[in-house]
Design a protein around this motif. Structure first.
Motif, PDB file in Angstrom:
ATOM      1  N   UNK A  64      55.196  -3.043   6.457  1.00 41.79           N
ATOM      2  CA  UNK A  64      56.403  -3.850   6.567  1.00 41.79           C
ATOM      3  C   UNK A  64      56.088  -5.133   7.331  1.00 41.79           C
ATOM      4  N   UNK A  65      56.469  -6.266   6.734  1.00 40.58           N
ATOM      5  CA  UNK A  65      56.272  -7.559   7.389  1.00 40.58           C
ATOM      6  C   UNK A  65      57.573  -8.352   7.310  1.00 40.58           C
ATOM      7  N   UNK A  66      57.630  -9.452   8.064  1.00 40.97           N
ATOM      8  CA  UNK A  66      58.840 -10.271   8.114  1.00 40.97           C
ATOM      9  C   UNK A  66      58.461 -11.733   7.896  1.00 40.97           C
ATOM     10  N   UNK A  67      59.323 -12.456   7.192  1.00 43.32           N
ATOM     11  CA  UNK A  67      59.052 -13.855   6.925  1.00 43.32           C
ATOM     12  C   UNK A  67      60.317 -14.675   6.870  1.00 43.32           C
ATOM     13  N   UNK A  68      60.232 -15.821   6.206  1.00 42.53           N
ATOM     14  CA  UNK A  68      61.369 -16.741   6.090  1.00 42.53           C
ATOM     15  C   UNK A  68      62.429 -16.170   5.154  1.00 42.53           C
ATOM     16  N   UNK A  69      63.484 -16.926   4.936  1.00 39.58           N
ATOM     17  CA  UNK A  69      64.527 -16.560   3.972  1.00 39.58           C
ATOM     18  C   UNK A  69      63.891 -16.058   2.683  1.00 39.58           C
ATOM     19  N   UNK A 166      68.726 -11.499   9.304  1.00 40.28           N
ATOM     20  CA  UNK A 166      69.525 -12.717   9.397  1.00 40.28           C
ATOM     21  C   UNK A 166      69.317 -13.582   8.167  1.00 40.28           C
ATOM     22  N   UNK A 167      70.120 -14.639   8.000  1.00 42.38           N
ATOM     23  CA  UNK A 167      70.003 -15.488   6.805  1.00 42.38           C
ATOM     24  C   UNK A 167      68.682 -16.233   6.708  1.00 42.38           C
ATOM     25  N   UNK A 168      67.988 -16.423   7.821  1.00 46.54           N
ATOM     26  CA  UNK A 168      66.725 -17.154   7.810  1.00 46.54           C
ATOM     27  C   UNK A 168      65.524 -16.218   7.823  1.00 46.54           C
ATOM     28  N   UNK A 169      65.745 -14.932   7.521  1.00 45.50           N
ATOM     29  CA  UNK A 169      64.672 -13.942   7.582  1.00 45.50           C
ATOM     30  C   UNK A 169      64.654 -13.094   6.317  1.00 45.50           C
ATOM     31  N   UNK A 170      63.504 -12.512   6.046  1.00 47.12           N
ATOM     32  CA  UNK A 170      63.417 -11.452   5.047  1.00 47.12           C
ATOM     33  C   UNK A 170      62.544 -10.341   5.590  1.00 47.12           C
ATOM     34  N   UNK A 171      62.829  -9.142   5.151  1.00 43.28           N
ATOM     35  CA  UNK A 171      61.995  -7.989   5.467  1.00 43.28           C
ATOM     36  C   UNK A 171      61.292  -7.583   4.181  1.00 43.28           C
ATOM     37  N   UNK A 172      59.988  -7.659   4.177  1.00 47.85           N
ATOM     38  CA  UNK A 172      59.218  -7.331   2.984  1.00 47.85           C
ATOM     39  C   UNK A 172      58.520  -5.992   3.174  1.00 47.85           C
ATOM     40  N   UNK A 173      58.763  -5.087   2.248  1.00 48.29           N
ATOM     41  CA  UNK A 173      58.085  -3.791   2.245  1.00 48.29           C
ATOM     42  C   UNK A 173      56.995  -3.851   1.178  1.00 48.29           C
ATOM     43  N   UNK A 174      55.760  -3.724   1.606  1.00 49.59           N
ATOM     44  CA  UNK A 174      54.622  -3.722   0.700  1.00 49.59           C
ATOM     45  C   UNK A 174      54.217  -2.284   0.430  1.00 49.59           C
TER      46      UNK A 174
END
Length: 255
Positions: A64-69, A166-174
């Motif tokens: 799991x990583x986090x990035x921009x919108x 939040x609106x400026x974030x995404x949670x990416x599940x690889x």
């Protein structure tokens, strides 16, 4: 002694969501009242992915990583112009930076990236080129709006881009899978190492670029953003997002 009351089994069961399983993948609609035809929505893209028979593959694990919108992050999966700048030592040495091919299946996309060894395929009959994936070219398969699949012989990555928190974030599940189960601890460790490496590439290279793009947008000095004609995949994805945000009526945008 006071009891709860009458048994309301059947009236108060767990909420059931519309779902569809095919090729080892499970798709669900998070609206229990939805009448969406999931298989119809997946269309020919699912037919292509189903041929991989992921249901028979080995599940390596997830990161799991986090990035921009999520829309900013999504753009990186749809073009290769960032390869030389963001991946000078990982992807750029084996894949061309400035060449892509796009094919749409409904709102879903198949994005082709030629490897620098693609010239060895020049004498292969056109109807046999499909047999040479990862041997001269690679594909990114995008299930609209937020699932990207990269199939490779070393390991396959299935990325879910989830908006928020939040609106400026995404949670990416690889999610990482492999076509065979490891025979021993050494092979298992090699798969885990490959998953860690791919996660690092996405997190430290791709997503750092996305965060920088987002910082530029947040500055307020850019009135708009332009995708060039050579970025037709990005244009198409954003038109489809707008199409469904507006209710999905009328004709679907074309690539």
């Amino acid at each position: 002694m006071v009891k709860f009351g009458e048994d309301c089994r059947g009236d108060r069961d767990l909420v059931a969501f519309p779902c569809h399983e095919e090729g080892g993948l499970i798709f669900a609609v998070l609206d229990p009242t939805s009448e969406c035809d999931i298989r119809g929505f997946l269309g020919e893209m699912m037919s292509d992915v189903g041929e991989k028979h992921f249901e028979d593959w080995h599940y390596v694990g997830q990161r799991v990583i986090h990035g921009a919108n999520w829309k900013v992050a999504l753009d990186g999966y749809l073009e290769g112009y960032h390869f030389q700048a963001a991946h000078p030592e990982t992807i750029a040495p084996r894949t061309y930076t400035n060449i892509m091919a796009f094919e749409a299946y409904g709102p879903h996309m198949l994005v082709g990236y030629p490897a620098k060894t693609i010239e060895k395929l020049k004498d292969i009959p056109v109807d046999e080129l499909w047999q040479h994936e990862n041997d001269g070219y690679d594909f990114i398969r995008l299930f609209f709006p937020n699932v990207s699949i990269f199939v490779a012989p070393e390991i396959t990555q299935i990325a879910q881009l989830i908006p928020g928190p939040g609106p400026l974030e995404n949670t990416t599940v690889l999610h990482f899978i492999h076509h065979t189960k490891p025979k021993d601890a050494e092979e298992n460790a090699a798969l885990e190492q490959m998953a860690d490496w791919l996660m690092q590439v996405v997190d430290e290279e791709d997503y750092q670029v996305g965060l920088q793009v987002q910082r530029g947008l947040q500055s307020g000095h850019l009135a708009d953003v332009i995708f060039g004609k050579n970025e037709s995949g990005n244009q198409f994805a954003h038109r489809c997002i707008q199409y469904y945000a507006d209710g999905g009526e009328g004709e679907l945008p074309s690539l």
